[in-house]
Design a protein around this motif. Structure first.
Motif, mmCIF file in Angstrom:
data_model
loop_
_atom_site.group_PDB
_atom_site.id
_atom_site.type_symbol
_atom_site.label_atom_id
_atom_site.label_comp_id
_atom_site.label_asym_id
_atom_site.label_seq_id
_atom_site.Cartn_x
_atom_site.Cartn_y
_atom_site.Cartn_z
ATOM 1 N N PRO A 109 0.814 -1.221 0.000
ATOM 2 C CA PRO A 109 0.000 0.000 0.000
ATOM 3 C C PRO A 109 0.847 1.271 0.000
ATOM 4 O O PRO A 109 0.614 2.191 -0.798
ATOM 5 N N GLY A 110 1.842 1.311 0.860
ATOM 6 C CA GLY A 110 2.704 2.499 0.924
ATOM 7 C C GLY A 110 3.500 2.679 -0.351
ATOM 8 O O GLY A 110 3.683 3.797 -0.847
ATOM 9 N N MET A 111 3.971 1.567 -0.898
ATOM 10 C CA MET A 111 4.767 1.613 -2.131
ATOM 11 C C MET A 111 3.900 2.138 -3.277
ATOM 12 O O MET A 111 4.337 2.980 -4.070
ATOM 13 N N ILE A 112 2.689 1.647 -3.391
ATOM 14 C CA ILE A 112 1.805 2.054 -4.491
ATOM 15 C C ILE A 112 1.409 3.525 -4.363
ATOM 16 O O ILE A 112 1.361 4.258 -5.354
ATOM 17 N N LEU A 113 1.170 3.986 -3.149
ATOM 18 C CA LEU A 113 0.797 5.399 -2.985
ATOM 19 C C LEU A 113 1.985 6.310 -3.276
ATOM 20 O O LEU A 113 1.828 7.380 -3.880
ATOM 21 N N THR A 114 3.175 5.877 -2.905
ATOM 22 C CA THR A 114 4.375 6.643 -3.271
ATOM 23 C C THR A 114 4.509 6.680 -4.788
ATOM 24 O O THR A 114 4.814 7.725 -5.384
ATOM 25 N N ALA A 115 4.257 5.539 -5.430
ATOM 26 C CA ALA A 115 4.331 5.470 -6.898
ATOM 27 C C ALA A 115 3.272 6.370 -7.536
ATOM 28 O O ALA A 115 3.538 7.048 -8.541
ATOM 29 N N LYS A 116 2.095 6.420 -6.942
ATOM 30 C CA LYS A 116 1.036 7.257 -7.515
ATOM 31 C C LYS A 116 1.449 8.731 -7.491
ATOM 32 O O LYS A 116 1.269 9.457 -8.471
ATOM 33 N N ALA A 117 2.010 9.158 -6.377
ATOM 34 C CA ALA A 117 2.443 10.568 -6.290
ATOM 35 C C ALA A 117 3.504 10.852 -7.352
ATOM 36 O O ALA A 117 3.499 11.910 -7.986
ATOM 37 N N LEU A 118 4.398 9.896 -7.568
ATOM 38 C CA LEU A 118 5.432 10.082 -8.598
ATOM 39 C C LEU A 118 4.797 10.158 -9.987
ATOM 40 O O LEU A 118 5.070 11.087 -10.751
#
Ligand code: FES
Ligand code: FES
Length: 161
Positions: A109-118
């Motif tokens: 979840p944290g990885m995907i949300l970081t990826a979304k912001a990028l």
């Protein structure tokens, strides 16, 4: 011992508005998991080092274990629960599945949300851009190559749409 009064805060989480009375020392991580039952927000180190608790606050990734809930009043929050549309996974979630970027899933979840912001600010990141963006998100299972590939492919599929 003197009791500290609760404060009333307003949060918009995954498109829904909430008014909550919270103690001023409670973290956003605690309020999201315990009051709003958003268990997709994961608790790892609880000291800001692992990135597992990352959510988006007004579109930017933050570590919810380091953020007081009262500081988030009036802000727009996104957790992993806010990404899928019904049964349809968000393209980044789908790319993680398609490219084997999930094993235990705890960091996901944290990885995907970081990826979304990028990807929201740069839909065609280089491998290096991705590695820098996720450098604060630890994964104990996959190694990072599959995660980098998944994020890159998610960006490319968004560009094609
Ligand atoms: S639980 Fe927040 S950074 Fe590790
Ligand atoms: S998939 Fe297990 S910690 Fe990343």
């Amino acid at each position: 011992m003197k009791k500290v009064p609760k404060q009333l805060i307003s949060l918009r989480v995954n498109g829904t508005d909430y008014e909550l009375a919270v103690s001023p020392n409670r973290t956003l991580l605690e309020v999201l998991r315990e009051d709003l039952m958003l268990k997709g927000v994961k608790e790892g180190c609880d000291d800001g080092s692992c990135g597992t608790c990352t959510i988006l606050l007004d579109g930017a990734p933050v570590r919810s274990c380091l953020y007081l809930a009262v500081e988030a009043t009036g802000k727009e929050l996104t957790t992993i629960e806010g990404l899928a549309e019904g049964d349809r996974l968000h393209p980044i979630q789908q790319a993680f599945v398609d490219h084997g970027a999930i094993q235990c899933g705890y960091c996901t979840p944290g990885m995907i949300l970081t990826a979304k912001a990028l990807l929201d600010r740069n839909p065609a990141p280089t491998d290096q851009d991705i590695k820098i963006a996720i450098s604060g998100n630890f994964c104990r299972c996959t190694g990072y190559n599959k995660i980098v590939t998944a994020i890159k492919m998610a960006g490319q599929s968004a560009v094609r749409r």
